[in-house]
Design a protein around this motif. Structure first.
Motif, PDB file in Angstrom:
ATOM      1  N   ARG A 186       0.837  -1.214   0.000  1.00 44.40           N
ATOM      2  CA  ARG A 186       0.000   0.000   0.000  1.00 44.40           C
ATOM      3  C   ARG A 186       0.860   1.248   0.000  1.00 44.40           C
ATOM      4  NH1 ARG A 186      -3.486  -2.703   3.755  1.00 44.40           N
ATOM      5  NH2 ARG A 186      -5.091  -3.736   2.507  1.00 44.40           N
ATOM      6  N   GLU A 189       1.831   1.789  -3.587  1.00 39.80           N
ATOM      7  CA  GLU A 189       0.754   1.431  -4.508  1.00 39.80           C
ATOM      8  C   GLU A 189       0.912   2.034  -5.906  1.00 39.80           C
ATOM      9  OE1 GLU A 189      -2.788   1.490  -2.176  1.00 39.80           O
ATOM     10  OE2 GLU A 189      -4.022   0.998  -3.931  1.00 39.80           O
ATOM     11  N   LEU A 192       2.874  -0.044  -8.512  1.00 45.46           N
ATOM     12  CA  LEU A 192       2.491  -1.449  -8.778  1.00 45.46           C
ATOM     13  C   LEU A 192       1.672  -1.614 -10.052  1.00 45.46           C
ATOM     14  CD1 LEU A 192       1.345  -2.475  -5.168  1.00 45.46           C
ATOM     15  CD2 LEU A 192       3.578  -2.882  -6.252  1.00 45.46           C
ATOM     16  N   ARG A 197      -2.163  -4.521  -7.677  1.00 45.50           N
ATOM     17  CA  ARG A 197      -2.877  -3.586  -6.797  1.00 45.50           C
ATOM     18  C   ARG A 197      -4.238  -4.162  -6.409  1.00 45.50           C
ATOM     19  NH1 ARG A 197      -3.625   1.231  -9.953  1.00 45.50           N
ATOM     20  NH2 ARG A 197      -1.461   0.974 -10.560  1.00 45.50           N
ATOM     21  N   ILE A 200      -4.037  -6.836  -3.574  1.00 48.69           N
ATOM     22  CA  ILE A 200      -3.345  -6.549  -2.301  1.00 48.69           C
ATOM     23  C   ILE A 200      -4.092  -7.203  -1.143  1.00 48.69           C
ATOM     24  CG2 ILE A 200      -2.710  -4.744  -0.644  1.00 48.69           C
ATOM     25  CD1 ILE A 200      -2.017  -2.929  -2.955  1.00 48.69           C
ATOM     26  N   THR A 215       6.620  -3.161 -10.103  1.00 44.15           N
ATOM     27  CA  THR A 215       6.296  -4.121  -9.043  1.00 44.15           C
ATOM     28  C   THR A 215       7.561  -4.835  -8.572  1.00 44.15           C
ATOM     29  OG1 THR A 215       4.159  -4.479 -10.100  1.00 44.15           O
ATOM     30  CG2 THR A 215       4.814  -6.068  -8.425  1.00 44.15           C
TER      31      THR A 215
END
Ligand code: HAM
Length: 417
Positions: A186, A189, A192, A197, A200, A215
């Motif tokens: 997070r 975020e 990613l 995302r 998660i 990522t």
């Protein structure tokens, strides 16, 4: 002439030229399983969809995108099996195998189905051999399983083998780690990939498998479960490592190995070969201490793995030529029935024999005998006589057809002298 029908996308025919190599893999695996006390189990190629949704995990790629699912005539939701473990655990529960002495040691071999994008080493129908030791949490079982796969791959001489080894800890320990990982994801975020995302909450660990550059950067700095192992989980993992060291099986510790199925706890591993391209995993598995209970059985720890037969063959390269036969029988028109009788008698005595079944000329049959790789030809005469010819030296002698068994013995004695 172009073929009107072709195999469905992502599938293939196993042609005769390839089947000897597959048989070699089967024999190596079956012998290793038998030597170690594993018994074969076969389950159906389709099962209730719900079995895989629960067993493999709702948030996995397999269940979300890759299953061949259909409704049968009775409206039942069925799925072509994408893997073996859920089916084998279903059978373990259904047949009350928890009442047998534990662990129950099983192996399987067969086709599996995943709707993946086909590429070298990745198919929609592929084949696995699979091992499961159900009903023990001993690290001995983890080590035995890994040692056996190592042994099979080495016996087959798969080049450039590597073993990645990790531990995901028990479910409870992992829950705390997952929270830590979610917080890390997070906090990053914006870097990613979209699918990472979105997952998660449901499956943060799969972020380790992403090819997405941003990522990957985030994951390089992420904490791993391996760094967080403690108590019984750490002890269990230390024991597995010690046992592998003792057996001389080399491994690389890898905290980013999370595997694509949800049922794993503690030990996870994957054998890879650099002889393969992007799809470098030959086989993998791990411990799954919660799956049997998840499928309605008693709490039952277990460990296992599966290996991809096509990936192994790909890593081995050129298939060996098929085994040559011992004898080719050449016969004139009037002696063809006799030739089949002779072939049958010799085959019953364990000799590999082939003969012409398409009315070829004498010359055509001699050519065929040559092509077959046979060491010997038996040439029948119009008059009922028979000549034995050694194909390599061209040496010939009369054959006593009245004493075929004796003749076979004599030739065998010559071969072994
Ligand atoms: P898996 O890693 O999904 O594990 O598959 C095992 C092996 O099957 C892979 O390493 C690969 O060689 C082969 N394989 C998978 N998908 C394909 C494909 N589309 N085309 C060709 N080969 C493929 C499992 O299936 C677990 N059930 C293993 C296990 C058993 N864990 C515990 N017990």
């Amino acid at each position: 002439m172009s073929a009107r029908f072709q195999v469905p996308r992502g599938t293939f025919d196993v042609l005769p030229a390839e089947s000897a190599a597959r048989a070699r893999v089967f024999v190596a695996a079956a012998n290793a399983f038998t030597r170690a006390g594993y018994a074969r189990i076969e389950t159906p190629v389709f099962e209730d969809t719900e079995l895989f949704a629960r067993g493999v995990g709702e948030s996995t790629d397999i269940v979300q995108k890759e299953m061949f699912t259909f409704a049968d005539q009775g409206g039942r939701e069925l799925t072509l099996r994408p893997e073996a473990t859920a089916s084998i655990c279903r059978a373990y529960v259904e047949h009350g195998m928890h009442k047998l002495p534990q662990p129950v040691k099983l192996w399987a071999w067969g086709p599996f189905f995943r709707h993946e994008r086909p590429q070298a080493g990745r198919f929609r129908q592929f084949h696995q051999f699979d091992l499961e030791a159900i009903g023990t949490d001993s690290p001995l079982a983890d080590a035995e399983a890994i040692i056996l796969l190592d042994e099979i791959l080495r016996e087959l001489r798969v080049p450039d083998l590597r073993l990645r080894l990790g531990s995901l800890g028990s479910f409870d320990a992992r829950a705390a780690y997952r929270e830590e990982l979610r917080a890390h994801l997070r906090a990053n975020e914006d870097k990613l990939a979209g699918d990472v995302r979105e997952r998660i909450d449901a499956n943060p660990l799969r972020a380790f498998d992403s090819d997405h550059e941003g990522t990957r950067e985030v994951m390089a700095a992420a904490p791993t479960m391996l760094d967080r192992l403690e108590g019984d989980d750490a002890e269990h993992f230390d024991a597995v490592k010690r046992l592998l060291d003792g057996a001389g099986v080399a491994y690389e510790l890898d905290g980013t190995l999370v595997r694509g199925l949800d049922y794993y706890t503690r030990t996870v591993f994957e054998f890879e070969s650099d002889a393969l391209g992007a799809q470098s995993a030959l086989g993998g598995g791990g411990r799954y201490d919660g799956l049997v209970e998840e499928l309605g059985g008693p709490p039952t720890p277990a460990v296992g793995w599966a290996a991809g037969i096509e990936r192994i063959l790909l890593a081995l390269g050129e298939a060996p030529p098929p085994e040559p036969i011992d004898v080719f029988i050449v016969a004139p028109d009037g002696q063809r029935e006799r030739a089949l009788e002779l072939a049958t008698t010799a085959r019953r005595a364990g000799v590999c024999v082939d003969l012409d079944l398409a009315d070829r000329s004498h010359k055509g049959q001699m050519k065929q005998a040559d092509r077959s790789g046979a060491q010997r030809a038996v040439i029948l005469g119009e008059d009922g006589s028979a000549t034995l010819r050694h194909m390599e030296t061209g040496e010939q002698r009369e054959l006593d057809l009245a004493d075929i068994e004796g003749e076979i013995e004599r030739e065998r004695a010559e071969d072994s002298s």
